[in-house]
Design a protein around this motif. Sequence first.
Motif, PDB file in Angstrom:
ATOM      1  N   SER A  57       0.990  -1.290  -0.062  1.00  0.00           N
ATOM      2  CA  SER A  57      -0.057  -0.155   0.079  1.00  0.00           C
ATOM      3  C   SER A  57       0.762   1.301   0.032  1.00  0.00           C
ATOM      4  N   ILE A  58       0.393   2.273  -0.503  1.00  0.00           N
ATOM      5  CA  ILE A  58       1.131   3.568  -0.449  1.00  0.00           C
ATOM      6  C   ILE A  58      -0.170   4.663  -0.175  1.00  0.00           C
ATOM      7  N   ARG A  59       0.048   5.209   0.912  1.00  0.00           N
ATOM      8  CA  ARG A  59      -0.644   6.256   1.888  1.00  0.00           C
ATOM      9  C   ARG A  59       0.283   7.442   1.598  1.00  0.00           C
ATOM     10  N   LEU A  60      -0.825   8.525   1.187  1.00  0.00           N
ATOM     11  CA  LEU A  60      -0.343   9.959   1.392  1.00  0.00           C
ATOM     12  C   LEU A  60      -1.433  10.656   2.392  1.00  0.00           C
ATOM     13  N   ASP A  61      -0.671  11.441   3.348  1.00  0.00           N
ATOM     14  CA  ASP A  61      -1.428  11.657   4.639  1.00  0.00           C
ATOM     15  C   ASP A  61      -2.422  10.892   5.100  1.00  0.00           C
ATOM     16  N   ALA A  62      -2.066   9.606   5.093  1.00  0.00           N
ATOM     17  CA  ALA A  62      -3.250   8.622   5.801  1.00  0.00           C
ATOM     18  C   ALA A  62      -4.072   8.124   4.574  1.00  0.00           C
ATOM     19  N   GLU A  63      -4.118   8.524   3.280  1.00  0.00           N
ATOM     20  CA  GLU A  63      -5.045   8.500   2.248  1.00  0.00           C
ATOM     21  C   GLU A  63      -4.281   7.404   1.358  1.00  0.00           C
ATOM     22  N   ASP A  64      -5.057   6.325   1.249  1.00  0.00           N
ATOM     23  CA  ASP A  64      -4.720   5.245   0.237  1.00  0.00           C
ATOM     24  C   ASP A  64      -4.480   5.928  -1.189  1.00  0.00           C
ATOM     25  N   ASN A  65      -3.399   5.934  -1.930  1.00  0.00           N
ATOM     26  CA  ASN A  65      -3.533   6.807  -3.211  1.00  0.00           C
ATOM     27  C   ASN A  65      -4.274   5.786  -4.408  1.00  0.00           C
ATOM     28  N   ARG A  66      -4.840   4.818  -4.040  1.00  0.00           N
ATOM     29  CA  ARG A  66      -5.871   4.235  -4.990  1.00  0.00           C
ATOM     30  C   ARG A  66      -7.286   4.615  -4.494  1.00  0.00           C
ATOM     31  N   SER A  67      -7.418   5.672  -3.549  1.00  0.00           N
ATOM     32  CA  SER A  67      -8.691   5.656  -3.148  1.00  0.00           C
ATOM     33  C   SER A  67      -9.318   7.152  -4.212  1.00  0.00           C
ATOM     34  N   ILE A  68      -8.391   7.615  -4.839  1.00  0.00           N
ATOM     35  CA  ILE A  68      -8.865   8.625  -6.055  1.00  0.00           C
ATOM     36  C   ILE A  68      -8.341   8.356  -7.243  1.00  0.00           C
ATOM     37  N   PRO A  69      -8.912   8.926  -8.212  1.00  0.00           N
ATOM     38  CA  PRO A  69      -8.603   8.419  -9.601  1.00  0.00           C
ATOM     39  C   PRO A  69      -7.360   8.921 -10.084  1.00  0.00           C
ATOM     40  N   GLY A  70      -6.558   8.063 -10.718  1.00  0.00           N
ATOM     41  CA  GLY A  70      -5.317   8.518 -11.102  1.00  0.00           C
ATOM     42  C   GLY A  70      -5.116   9.941 -11.520  1.00  0.00           C
ATOM     43  N   TYR A  71      -5.741  10.266 -12.405  1.00  0.00           N
ATOM     44  CA  TYR A  71      -5.704  11.610 -13.085  1.00  0.00           C
ATOM     45  C   TYR A  71      -5.797  12.571 -12.211  1.00  0.00           C
ATOM     46  N   LEU A  72      -6.721  12.587 -11.093  1.00  0.00           N
ATOM     47  CA  LEU A  72      -6.750  13.579 -10.270  1.00  0.00           C
ATOM     48  C   LEU A  72      -5.734  13.571  -9.279  1.00  0.00           C
ATOM     49  N   GLU A  94       2.233  29.643 -20.097  1.00  0.00           N
ATOM     50  CA  GLU A  94       1.248  28.647 -20.154  1.00  0.00           C
ATOM     51  C   GLU A  94       1.397  27.237 -19.675  1.00  0.00           C
ATOM     52  N   ASN A  95       2.723  27.054 -19.940  1.00  0.00           N
ATOM     53  CA  ASN A  95       3.456  25.451 -19.484  1.00  0.00           C
ATOM     54  C   ASN A  95       3.028  25.574 -17.858  1.00  0.00           C
ATOM     55  N   ILE A  96       3.310  26.682 -17.085  1.00  0.00           N
ATOM     56  CA  ILE A  96       3.663  26.623 -15.966  1.00  0.00           C
ATOM     57  C   ILE A  96       2.052  26.428 -15.176  1.00  0.00           C
ATOM     58  N   ALA A  97       1.075  27.072 -16.170  1.00  0.00           N
ATOM     59  CA  ALA A  97      -0.233  27.422 -15.852  1.00  0.00           C
ATOM     60  C   ALA A  97      -1.221  25.953 -15.876  1.00  0.00           C
ATOM     61  N   THR A  98      -0.383  24.874 -16.683  1.00  0.00           N
ATOM     62  CA  THR A  98      -1.369  23.784 -17.029  1.00  0.00           C
ATOM     63  C   THR A  98      -2.193  23.244 -15.943  1.00  0.00           C
ATOM     64  N   VAL A  99      -1.582  22.648 -14.712  1.00  0.00           N
ATOM     65  CA  VAL A  99      -2.437  22.325 -13.919  1.00  0.00           C
ATOM     66  C   VAL A  99      -3.415  22.835 -13.145  1.00  0.00           C
ATOM     67  N   PRO A 100      -2.813  24.342 -12.722  1.00  0.00           N
ATOM     68  CA  PRO A 100      -3.915  25.242 -12.296  1.00  0.00           C
ATOM     69  C   PRO A 100      -4.995  25.466 -12.880  1.00  0.00           C
ATOM     70  N   ARG A 101      -4.609  25.501 -14.225  1.00  0.00           N
ATOM     71  CA  ARG A 101      -6.163  25.815 -15.224  1.00  0.00           C
ATOM     72  C   ARG A 101      -6.880  24.504 -15.146  1.00  0.00           C
ATOM     73  N   LEU A 102      -6.374  23.260 -15.087  1.00  0.00           N
ATOM     74  CA  LEU A 102      -7.044  22.181 -15.062  1.00  0.00           C
ATOM     75  C   LEU A 102      -8.037  22.039 -13.902  1.00  0.00           C
ATOM     76  N   LEU A 103      -7.420  22.564 -12.819  1.00  0.00           N
ATOM     77  CA  LEU A 103      -8.048  22.707 -11.459  1.00  0.00           C
ATOM     78  C   LEU A 103      -9.041  23.955 -11.457  1.00  0.00           C
ATOM     79  N   GLY A 104      -8.949  24.850 -12.544  1.00  0.00           N
ATOM     80  CA  GLY A 104     -10.154  25.589 -12.683  1.00  0.00           C
ATOM     81  C   GLY A 104      -9.919  27.000 -11.703  1.00  0.00           C
ATOM     82  N   TRP A 105      -8.506  27.174 -11.400  1.00  0.00           N
ATOM     83  CA  TRP A 105      -8.262  28.391 -10.576  1.00  0.00           C
ATOM     84  C   TRP A 105      -8.500  29.665 -11.465  1.00  0.00           C
TER      85      TRP A 105
END
Length: 312
Positions: A57-72, A94-105
Amino acid sequence: MIEIDGVSKSYDGRAVVDNVTMVVQPRSIAVIVGTSGSGKTTLLRMINRLVERDSGSIRLDAEDNRSIPGYLLRRRIGYAIQEHGLFPHRTVSENIATVPRLLGWAPSRINAKVRELLVLFQLDPDIFGSRYPHELSGGEKQRVGVARALAAEPNVLLMDEPFGALDPVIRAKAQDDLRTIQRHLRTTIILVTHDMEEAFRLADKIAVMDAGRLLQYGTPDDLVRRPATPFVEALIGARERPFRLLAINTLGEAVEVGEADGPPLPADTSQKDAVAEMVWSRRGAVPVVSSDGSPLGRVTLEALLRRAGGPS
Ligand SMILES: Nc1ncnc2c1ncn2[C@@H]1O[C@H](COP(=O)(O)OP(=O)(O)OP(=O)(O)O)[C@@H](O)[C@H]1O
């Protein structure tokens, strides 16, 4: 905190990661080293699930990394690789902004973040923001790659040979910058490298892998003084041991009461750099000052050399 617990991965019946257990404390840097093909990249990519584990198992702050979809998961975890993977037809901003855009900032928040990161990575936003990747040097591309990985303020940053393509001078600078930025942003980092100098420069803890197994996971000091296996000892390099110890400790730890002649050194100078300075300036001792310049005492060459010795 990242908890990797009994994780294995096989390809064609061969375990390339074999029952690895390690915990990475929040806001620390863990560096994975080992021979080529020892499973470092596979282990790293199981954390953000670019590779799916077979067991454990792999946990990130006690949360299993399989409990959320991979892309999220991958939007939440920064990932920087040697090839930097910048989008060629998008500007640096634009490159740096990639993930913030996906997250709807909101655009204003994105712009502020892009500027902040460019400044942090010493790239003038007015000059570099509108450039395309092919208009950057290799070192600039890598800095943009790391800035992009940090853009969504991830708690966790995975780095796979991020400085592999840099020349030694720029590489040392990039490592120092990464340390500064990591302290500033309080990110937890797992970094894979072939370069032991880099490992000792950056790591709070070093993981040594060989043939899929984790041979030792400890502080740099542990690895030098108490290597778990002959392989670990060989990887560190027996002749390098005193220099490794000097490199990971600072002058502040060796300061004593007394005075010395000549220009002072700050307490956060590495003992290795201090020895170099003393040998070069032919001084047996140097004054040590705090970051605000107030005198703390002195350090002698003899004391530093004594500290870098093995068991007496
Ligand atoms: N998708 C795959 N299919 C089959 N074998 C794979 C796959 N990915 C990795 N391997 C094998 O797993 C082993 C570990 O690979 P990995 O990339 O994790 O090693 P590494 O320690 O990162 O190596 P390097 O330092 O050379 O990058 C290697 O023998 C590799 O050939």
